[in-house]
Design a protein around this motif. Structure first.
Motif, PDB file in Angstrom:
ATOM      1  N   GLU A  86       0.803  -1.217   0.000  1.00 28.89           N
ATOM      2  CA  GLU A  86       0.000   0.000   0.000  1.00 28.89           C
ATOM      3  C   GLU A  86       0.840   1.273   0.000  1.00 28.89           C
ATOM      4  OE1 GLU A  86      -2.599  -0.292   3.309  1.00 28.89           O
ATOM      5  OE2 GLU A  86      -3.853  -1.876   2.411  1.00 28.89           O
ATOM      6  N   ILE A  87       2.162   1.149  -0.061  1.00 26.62           N
ATOM      7  CA  ILE A  87       3.036   2.315  -0.119  1.00 26.62           C
ATOM      8  C   ILE A  87       3.910   2.217  -1.357  1.00 26.62           C
ATOM      9  CG2 ILE A  87       3.049   2.694   2.372  1.00 26.62           C
ATOM     10  CD1 ILE A  87       5.638   1.197   2.592  1.00 26.62           C
ATOM     11  N   SER A  88       4.397   3.323  -1.810  1.00 29.70           N
ATOM     12  CA  SER A  88       5.194   3.360  -3.042  1.00 29.70           C
ATOM     13  C   SER A  88       6.528   2.656  -2.848  1.00 29.70           C
ATOM     14  CB  SER A  88       5.432   4.806  -3.469  1.00 29.70           C
ATOM     15  OG  SER A  88       6.139   5.511  -2.455  1.00 29.70           O
ATOM     16  N   ARG A  89       7.082   2.156  -3.937  1.00 28.86           N
ATOM     17  CA  ARG A  89       8.314   1.362  -3.869  1.00 28.86           C
ATOM     18  C   ARG A  89       9.496   2.160  -3.350  1.00 28.86           C
ATOM     19  NH1 ARG A  89      11.907  -0.936  -2.637  1.00 28.86           N
ATOM     20  NH2 ARG A  89      12.967  -2.763  -3.488  1.00 28.86           N
ATOM     21  N   ASP A  90       9.533   3.448  -3.614  1.00 32.70           N
ATOM     22  CA  ASP A  90      10.663   4.246  -3.156  1.00 32.70           C
ATOM     23  C   ASP A  90      10.544   4.657  -1.693  1.00 32.70           C
ATOM     24  OD1 ASP A  90       8.565   5.943  -3.443  1.00 32.70           O
ATOM     25  OD2 ASP A  90       9.583   7.377  -4.761  1.00 32.70           O
ATOM     26  N   SER A  91       9.473   4.194  -1.028  1.00 29.25           N
ATOM     27  CA  SER A  91       9.285   4.531   0.385  1.00 29.25           C
ATOM     28  C   SER A  91       9.735   3.425   1.322  1.00 29.25           C
ATOM     29  CB  SER A  91       7.803   4.846   0.666  1.00 29.25           C
ATOM     30  OG  SER A  91       7.369   5.943  -0.090  1.00 29.25           O
ATOM     31  N   TRP A  92      10.177   2.287   0.791  1.00 33.52           N
ATOM     32  CA  TRP A  92      10.628   1.183   1.622  1.00 33.52           C
ATOM     33  C   TRP A  92      11.765   0.434   0.931  1.00 33.52           C
ATOM     34  CZ3 TRP A  92      10.443  -3.780  -0.336  1.00 33.52           C
ATOM     35  CH2 TRP A  92       9.638  -3.973  -1.464  1.00 33.52           C
ATOM     36  N   ASP A  93      12.452  -0.415   1.675  1.00 36.02           N
ATOM     37  CA  ASP A  93      13.543  -1.213   1.112  1.00 36.02           C
ATOM     38  C   ASP A  93      13.712  -2.474   1.954  1.00 36.02           C
ATOM     39  OD1 ASP A  93      15.486  -1.956  -0.612  1.00 36.02           O
ATOM     40  OD2 ASP A  93      16.953  -0.430  -0.027  1.00 36.02           O
ATOM     41  N   TRP A  94      14.335  -3.480   1.364  1.00 32.12           N
ATOM     42  CA  TRP A  94      14.605  -4.731   2.067  1.00 32.12           C
ATOM     43  C   TRP A  94      15.758  -4.547   3.049  1.00 32.12           C
ATOM     44  CZ3 TRP A  94      10.739  -7.816   1.271  1.00 32.12           C
ATOM     45  CH2 TRP A  94      10.113  -7.881   0.016  1.00 32.12           C
ATOM     46  N   ASP A  95      15.705  -5.269   4.162  1.00 30.50           N
ATOM     47  CA  ASP A  95      16.793  -5.210   5.142  1.00 30.50           C
ATOM     48  C   ASP A  95      18.066  -5.837   4.592  1.00 30.50           C
ATOM     49  OD1 ASP A  95      14.933  -4.077   6.774  1.00 30.50           O
ATOM     50  OD2 ASP A  95      14.836  -5.741   8.223  1.00 30.50           O
ATOM     51  N   LEU A  96      17.913  -6.877   3.788  1.00 32.61           N
ATOM     52  CA  LEU A  96      19.044  -7.577   3.161  1.00 32.61           C
ATOM     53  C   LEU A  96      18.971  -7.369   1.656  1.00 32.61           C
ATOM     54  CD1 LEU A  96      18.951 -10.936   5.195  1.00 32.61           C
ATOM     55  CD2 LEU A  96      20.570  -9.054   5.474  1.00 32.61           C
ATOM     56  N   PRO A  97      20.060  -7.693   0.924  1.00 30.65           N
ATOM     57  CA  PRO A  97      20.012  -7.564  -0.535  1.00 30.65           C
ATOM     58  C   PRO A  97      18.859  -8.357  -1.141  1.00 30.65           C
ATOM     59  CG  PRO A  97      22.267  -7.896   0.205  1.00 30.65           C
ATOM     60  CD  PRO A  97      21.392  -8.074   1.406  1.00 30.65           C
ATOM     61  N   ALA A  98      18.338  -7.891  -2.244  1.00 27.96           N
ATOM     62  CA  ALA A  98      17.159  -8.498  -2.857  1.00 27.96           C
ATOM     63  C   ALA A  98      17.393  -9.937  -3.279  1.00 27.96           C
ATOM     64  CB  ALA A  98      16.714  -7.662  -4.063  1.00 27.96           C
ATOM     65  N   TYR A  99      18.652 -10.309  -3.578  1.00 26.76           N
ATOM     66  CA  TYR A  99      18.923 -11.649  -4.085  1.00 26.76           C
ATOM     67  C   TYR A  99      18.937 -12.728  -2.994  1.00 26.76           C
ATOM     68  CZ  TYR A  99      23.635  -9.970  -2.818  1.00 26.76           C
ATOM     69  OH  TYR A  99      24.706  -9.417  -2.157  1.00 26.76           O
ATOM     70  N   THR A 100      18.615 -12.381  -1.761  1.00 27.98           N
ATOM     71  CA  THR A 100      18.619 -13.388  -0.692  1.00 27.98           C
ATOM     72  C   THR A 100      17.383 -14.285  -0.723  1.00 27.98           C
ATOM     73  OG1 THR A 100      17.612 -11.790   0.815  1.00 27.98           O
ATOM     74  CG2 THR A 100      20.026 -11.954   0.829  1.00 27.98           C
ATOM     75  N   SER A 101      16.341 -13.926  -1.459  1.00 20.90           N
ATOM     76  CA  SER A 101      15.117 -14.720  -1.526  1.00 20.90           C
ATOM     77  C   SER A 101      14.477 -14.540  -2.892  1.00 20.90           C
ATOM     78  CB  SER A 101      14.136 -14.273  -0.431  1.00 20.90           C
ATOM     79  OG  SER A 101      12.843 -14.826  -0.632  1.00 20.90           O
ATOM     80  N   ILE A 102      13.732 -15.547  -3.334  1.00 20.02           N
ATOM     81  CA  ILE A 102      13.046 -15.418  -4.619  1.00 20.02           C
ATOM     82  C   ILE A 102      11.952 -14.362  -4.532  1.00 20.02           C
ATOM     83  CG2 ILE A 102      13.515 -17.839  -5.162  1.00 20.02           C
ATOM     84  CD1 ILE A 102      10.441 -18.304  -4.730  1.00 20.02           C
ATOM     85  N   ILE A 103      11.392 -14.141  -3.337  1.00 16.72           N
ATOM     86  CA  ILE A 103      10.326 -13.148  -3.160  1.00 16.72           C
ATOM     87  C   ILE A 103      10.847 -11.753  -3.484  1.00 16.72           C
ATOM     88  CG2 ILE A 103       8.697 -12.112  -1.553  1.00 16.72           C
ATOM     89  CD1 ILE A 103       8.040 -14.997  -2.194  1.00 16.72           C
ATOM     90  N   SER A 104      11.999 -11.415  -2.927  1.00 18.54           N
ATOM     91  CA  SER A 104      12.556 -10.078  -3.141  1.00 18.54           C
ATOM     92  C   SER A 104      13.238  -9.947  -4.497  1.00 18.54           C
ATOM     93  CB  SER A 104      13.543  -9.735  -2.013  1.00 18.54           C
ATOM     94  OG  SER A 104      14.491 -10.763  -1.843  1.00 18.54           O
ATOM     95  N   GLU A 105      13.898 -10.993  -4.980  1.00 20.05           N
ATOM     96  CA  GLU A 105      14.605 -10.891  -6.259  1.00 20.05           C
ATOM     97  C   GLU A 105      13.648 -10.718  -7.430  1.00 20.05           C
ATOM     98  OE1 GLU A 105      17.548 -13.577  -9.093  1.00 20.05           O
ATOM     99  OE2 GLU A 105      17.812 -13.620  -6.922  1.00 20.05           O
ATOM    100  N   TRP A 106      12.515 -11.427  -7.389  1.00 22.71           N
ATOM    101  CA  TRP A 106      11.566 -11.365  -8.500  1.00 22.71           C
ATOM    102  C   TRP A 106      10.340 -10.514  -8.176  1.00 22.71           C
ATOM    103  CZ3 TRP A 106      12.313 -17.305  -8.718  1.00 22.71           C
ATOM    104  CH2 TRP A 106      13.499 -17.602  -9.396  1.00 22.71           C
ATOM    105  N   SER A 107      10.445  -9.711  -7.126  1.00 28.35           N
ATOM    106  CA  SER A 107       9.392  -8.756  -6.754  1.00 28.35           C
ATOM    107  C   SER A 107       8.027  -9.427  -6.618  1.00 28.35           C
ATOM    108  CB  SER A 107       9.322  -7.616  -7.786  1.00 28.35           C
ATOM    109  OG  SER A 107      10.557  -6.936  -7.884  1.00 28.35           O
ATOM    110  N   LEU A 108       7.975 -10.467  -5.784  1.00 29.17           N
ATOM    111  CA  LEU A 108       6.738 -11.226  -5.591  1.00 29.17           C
ATOM    112  C   LEU A 108       6.035 -10.866  -4.290  1.00 29.17           C
ATOM    113  CD1 LEU A 108       8.070 -14.772  -6.627  1.00 29.17           C
ATOM    114  CD2 LEU A 108       6.870 -13.110  -8.062  1.00 29.17           C
ATOM    115  N   GLU A 109       6.466  -9.785  -3.642  1.00 29.08           N
ATOM    116  CA  GLU A 109       5.911  -9.459  -2.333  1.00 29.08           C
ATOM    117  C   GLU A 109       4.404  -9.174  -2.368  1.00 29.08           C
ATOM    118  OE1 GLU A 109       7.767  -5.825  -4.225  1.00 29.08           O
ATOM    119  OE2 GLU A 109       8.419  -7.864  -3.771  1.00 29.08           O
TER     120      GLU A 109
END
Length: 515
Positions: A86-109
């Motif tokens: 519910e918030i824009s992508r530039d308003s949040w970030d992952w705690d770890l690099p995106a490649y640590t999980s398929i959810i974050s790497e392929w933007s499946l959140e």
């Protein structure tokens, strides 16, 4: 729980009905190999170690498919910074690099529970398909050793290819193929390791397989912790490359089952294998004349593969009713057994520690079952464990104190592990020898089928815990009540044929419809 439960072994390998009064093949092999020696221990341990890698691939998605922690980067109120979608992508970030999980790497959140849970579900679907398609190859053309080697190598190579996935669809397809290939690892490892020892030692050898499975599960959080912050692809490489090398060692160092060799008419290989694994004190007795006497052994041929056994089970109403009831119970147990480790990331507790504690809880669950099974009524045990697991599963998402939460989760998982064991033992006692192995295979398929739904529920539970642990608890509790449709079997002598089982039912009750 790990499938290699020592309590399943003695009844699965009872000697078939003999045509004439001659030593059975089991008796012959036991006379040849003598006491349990170091050669047999090495063979059994090497074969059972397949469970180590099997456990890793079964639960690897706990880490690779987990939704990473995130934080808001913009100045937002606490009420606003709660839903990542519910918030824009530039308003949040992952705690770890995106490649640590398929959810974050392929933007499946924000992709939804079906998409995020699909890879893990496809793995269990592959296990189901492989279990049916490959079920009889180890008994027919390939043999136990070759089937085990091919399954391990297939799982390993597919896992390595999985690390090269470029999108969720490719990843899902490869997970399905991996599950398909590994479907027979448990059965082949169990059968091969136990058929190389005498009946006296089969229970002990079964424990080796159980320990290897639990250690494999236990090793996963350790490996994941060592490479935390690195790509999820490394976890597949770290677990699958050693498995591929293990498959090669397995092919060159392990002997085929002497029983399978004899039944297939390969008498020279049968004799050579017995000589290689026999205790030193028995080497001198393995002469040509001795093997000549072994040829006299015969057994009554029976249709024992899964497909012909299913035909037999469908023809008998009492057998079909028993099979359906115990499969429903197994479905509920399987959903919570496979689902709970996958859902640990949804709890307010450290993922690495929670997976480690779950893996450790398998030890007391299996040992408790091992030592108390002769004193426990099957129906009461299964129903009690199912209800305890279900109640604790629902409760763990209703409490807010994280120590209480993980405590209830561990009790629930412990109860499911114990129920896992008791259900398989119960299945062995419910069916006669001629269909027993196939009935157990069908129940194991029902356990895996329960696991098919678990990943989707876990993904849905990331926003509402009741959709995962709540559904798990209700399902296992409801399914557990189907045990009342089954007869009590504690202390009963095993039957060999369907007719013998029917006669025993008539003697115990008032007919087969009332058992």
């Amino acid at each position: 729980m790990a499938d290699p439960n020592p309590l399943l072994l003695q009844s699965e390998y009872e000697a078939p009905k003999l045509v004439k009064r001659l030593p059975s093949l089991d008796d012959t092999i036991e006379q040849c190999i003598g006491n349990f020696g170091w050669t047999q221990f090495f063979q059994a341990t090497l074969v059972s170690f397949a469970w180590f890698f099997d456990a890793q691939q079964t639960f690897i998605s706990v880490f690779t498919d987990a939704e990473p922690k995130w934080h808001c980067t913009a100045s937002l109120s606490n009420s606003t910074c709660k839903n990542i979608c519910e918030i824009s992508r530039d308003s949040w970030d992952w705690d770890l690099p995106a490649y640590t999980s398929i959810i974050s790497e392929w933007s499946l959140e924000c992709a939804g529970s079906i998409i995020t849970g699909l890879p893990a579900s496809s793995f269990f679907l592959g296990c189901l398909a492989g279990g049916f398609v490959l079920a009889t190859l180890a008994d027919s053309s390939l043999g136990r050793k070759n089937m085990l080697v091919l399954s391990c190598m297939f799982m390993s190579l597919t896992g390595i290819l999985t690390a090269l996935s470029t999108n969720v669809w490719m990843y899902t397809a490869l997970r399905f193929i991996s599950g398909f290939g590994r479907a027979t690892i448990g059965t082949c490892a169990l059968v091969l390791s136990t058929e190389q020892v005498g009946k006296k030692w089969r229970g002990n050898v079964g424990i080796i397989g159980f320990i290897c499975f639990t250690i494999g599960f236990l090793s996963l959080p350790g490996v994941a912790y060592l490479i935390r912050g690195s790509s999820w692809r490394l976890l597949y490489l770290w677990t699958c490359v050693p498995s591929a090398f293990y498959s090669v060692f397995l092919y060159f160092l392990v002997r085929e089952s002497p029983r399978w060799l004899y039944v297939k008419g390969r008498k020279e290989e049968f004799a050579e294998t017995l000589r290689s694994i026999a205790a030193p004190a028995n080497q001198s007795s393995l002469t040509q004349s001795f093997f000549g006497r072994c040829v006299e052994w015969e057994e009554e041929s029976q249709e024992t593969d899964m497909y012909s056994a299913m035909k037999i089970l469908l023809q008998k109403s009492w057998a079909f009713q028993r099979l359906m009831a115990v499969m429903v119970v197994a479905f509920g147990v399987g959903m919570i057994y496979y689902g709970m480790p996958l859902g640990l990331g949804n709890l307010d507790f450290d993922l690495y520690w929670s997976v480690t504690l779950n893996a450790l809880s398998e030890f007391p669950a299996s040992f408790l079952t091992f030592f108390l099974i002769e004193k426990l009524d099957r129906k009461v045990s299964v129903l009690g464990l199912a209800l305890l697991s279900g109640i604790c599963s629902v409760a763990c998402v209703l409490v807010r104190w994280k120590m209480m939460q993980i405590g209830l989760e561990l009790v629930s998982f412990f109860s499911a592990c114990a129920a896992f064991d008791v259900v398989l033992i119960y299945t062995l006692e419910l069916f006669p020898t001629c269909v027993r192995n196939s009935a157990v295979s069908m129940v194991r398929q029902a356990l895996v089928f329960g696991g098919v739904f678990s990943p989707v529920l876990v993904a849905a539970g990331r926003k509402n815990g009741l959709l995962s642990y709540g559904v798990f608890g209700v399902t296992i509790s409801v399914c557990g009540f189907f045990v009342v449709c089954l007869p009590e079997t504690r202390g009963r002598i095993f039957c060999d044929t369907m007719d013998e089982e029917e006669r025993k039912n008539d003697a115990i009750g008032n007919g087969v419809d009332n058992v």
